[in-house]
Design a protein around this motif. Sequence first.
Motif, PDB file in Angstrom:
ATOM      1  N   VAL A  89      -6.780  -2.529  69.862  1.00 21.49           N
ATOM      2  CA  VAL A  89      -5.912  -2.853  68.455  1.00 21.49           C
ATOM      3  C   VAL A  89      -4.422  -2.270  68.955  1.00 21.49           C
ATOM      4  N   VAL A  90      -3.381  -2.619  67.721  1.00 22.52           N
ATOM      5  CA  VAL A  90      -2.087  -2.148  67.906  1.00 22.52           C
ATOM      6  C   VAL A  90      -1.584  -2.013  66.406  1.00 22.52           C
ATOM      7  N   PRO A  91      -0.782  -0.724  66.301  1.00 16.91           N
ATOM      8  CA  PRO A  91      -0.187  -0.441  65.235  1.00 16.91           C
ATOM      9  C   PRO A  91       1.147  -1.537  64.987  1.00 16.91           C
ATOM     10  N   VAL A  92       1.162  -1.989  63.615  1.00 19.35           N
ATOM     11  CA  VAL A  92       2.488  -2.901  63.420  1.00 19.35           C
ATOM     12  C   VAL A  92       3.168  -2.337  62.422  1.00 19.35           C
ATOM     13  N   ARG A  93       2.989  -1.652  61.806  1.00 21.81           N
ATOM     14  CA  ARG A  93       4.081  -1.017  60.530  1.00 21.81           C
ATOM     15  C   ARG A  93       3.423   0.400  60.124  1.00 21.81           C
ATOM     16  N   PHE A  94       4.297   1.196  59.607  1.00 26.02           N
ATOM     17  CA  PHE A  94       4.078   2.364  58.764  1.00 26.02           C
ATOM     18  C   PHE A  94       4.865   2.570  57.800  1.00 26.02           C
ATOM     19  N   ASP A  95       4.392   3.054  56.612  1.00 22.32           N
ATOM     20  CA  ASP A  95       5.150   2.939  55.459  1.00 22.32           C
ATOM     21  C   ASP A  95       5.472   4.332  54.990  1.00 22.32           C
ATOM     22  N   GLY A  96       4.958   5.336  55.559  1.00 21.25           N
ATOM     23  CA  GLY A  96       5.018   6.843  55.320  1.00 21.25           C
ATOM     24  C   GLY A  96       3.684   7.479  55.164  1.00 21.25           C
TER      25      GLY A  96
END
Length: 567
Positions: A89-96
């Motif tokens: 997997v790979v993280p693509v965004r974080f909104d807090g």
Amino acid sequence: MAADSVLVSLLTQTGVLSPDQALALGAAGGGTESGLVETAARLGFAPEEDFLKAICKALGIEYFDVSEMELPREVAEKLPARTVTQYRVVPVRFDGTTLTVATSEPLDSALPDALRLASGCDIALVACPREKIIRLSNKVYGVGADTLAKMAENGVYDADADENQANKFDLSEVNQEASIVKFVNQIIAEADRQGATDIHFEPMETELRIRYRVDGLLHRVEVPPQLHRLQAAVISRIKVMAGLDIAEKRLPMDGRIGIRVNGKEIDIRVATCPSVYGETVSLRLLQKGGGVIRLEQLGFSERDDKVIRRTIARPNGIVLVTGPTGSGKSTSLYAFLHEINTIDKRILTAEDPVEYEMAGINQVPMKAEIGLTFARALRSFLRLDPDIIMVGEIRDRETAEIAINASLTGHLVFSTLHTNDSAGAFARLIDMGVEPFLVSSSVAAVLAQRLVRRLCPFCKTEGAPDPVLAAAAGVGMDFFEGKTVWNPAGCPRCNQTGYKGRGGIFEVLHMSDTVRSLVTAHRPTSEIRAKAVEEGMTLLRDDGWAKVFSGFTSVGEVVRVTEDSEE
């Protein structure tokens, strides 16, 4: 494991799967949430990307293409490298509060919980093909980042670790989980996945640089910065695999490694050499029992194909293949041998080393350290009743004279020379001390070649070439008027290079009576070349233009590989 009937039934109802495909998926054990997409792609239902998009459309899942994105470091740090590698997997965004993670198995209900534990964040899954995820994770985290992270956690090295401490790591451990063993395996496996022919480990002052040679050009491999601390251990592991003395660091050494990667047998040639900051190590990857290209796959023009086929069908004579290192000479020789390898012919080869194993051919690896050289092997071959002889390279007068005598006594001989073009082969042999009349009477044909990168068929674009390249090629823009020219663009399938794979451009000089008389008279190479062109020979660059206009390669590639061969 039993198939998840509800999931399969849902995908069938939405039209993603046909009833027959649903049955096949269940029988293959891939109807479970965690392996459905991978199994469906393996069974050939559809390409992975198309299948994922169909699932996303049917079930309302977001499809996220990560191939063009630059992943911010603060987002990448939300997931440990070990987790990224373990679950692909790979993280693509974080909104807090919520971390969005790309996966090729978006239907795996257990995956969000595992990622939640690893990150401490709420998880939202989006779909993306596995290959694109691996490419981005290697770029951001580095190849083998999970292994080095595990070593750091276990205290294998710290900020003050030196070379001696790193060298005390247990390199005799053959378990795949042993960290150094696993890291080296990951580097080799990734090289194979990218289609690399060479791997270079290069110690620098503040880093251990690793580069792959793909399609003839070197590309840097992204690796974790802390790898420098384990430089000695990594290099020692490679030397152990190759059967080399890990205590000897002052002299160059050569060895071999035989391994199995992704179901393929690979033979690796290892060469080490001391440098200012430690030993530099080069690995040449060769696939065993495969990879031999057939004659019709080389890409000859109609005229050249006829000349080559007529020449290799001769009962005697010398056929020479010329070009610099890495120009595909061995590949062409193997293609010739494959074409004429029949039960009624005895074929002997002297090679340094044996690059591809071919059934039905007696291949002899050279061992200079015990006196088994090309010349000595050739002498013994003449007593072994051969029909066809292949010698890896004519390097000196002795080898040249034995090869010529073999051809004059009724044998067909194949070999290579290092010259810029086909006509230069005669001068090279004469410079070695061979009499011109012997050269002219024995050589049947000379093939000069180069390798050009093939334009990626998925992203190449039609358009006028760069005027600077046209000027470098010695032609004006009017040369391309009325002709279709393609240029590289770059896409995920070609790693943004615009090229995928390689092919040859050729110059085939047939030994006619006129050319033979010029060689006997020891005429200049330019005069021999001009006469060969007059008789129908296509020069390297002209064959390159033909492949440019066919859409195979670009103007830049032809200029790059032929600039030294043109006067």
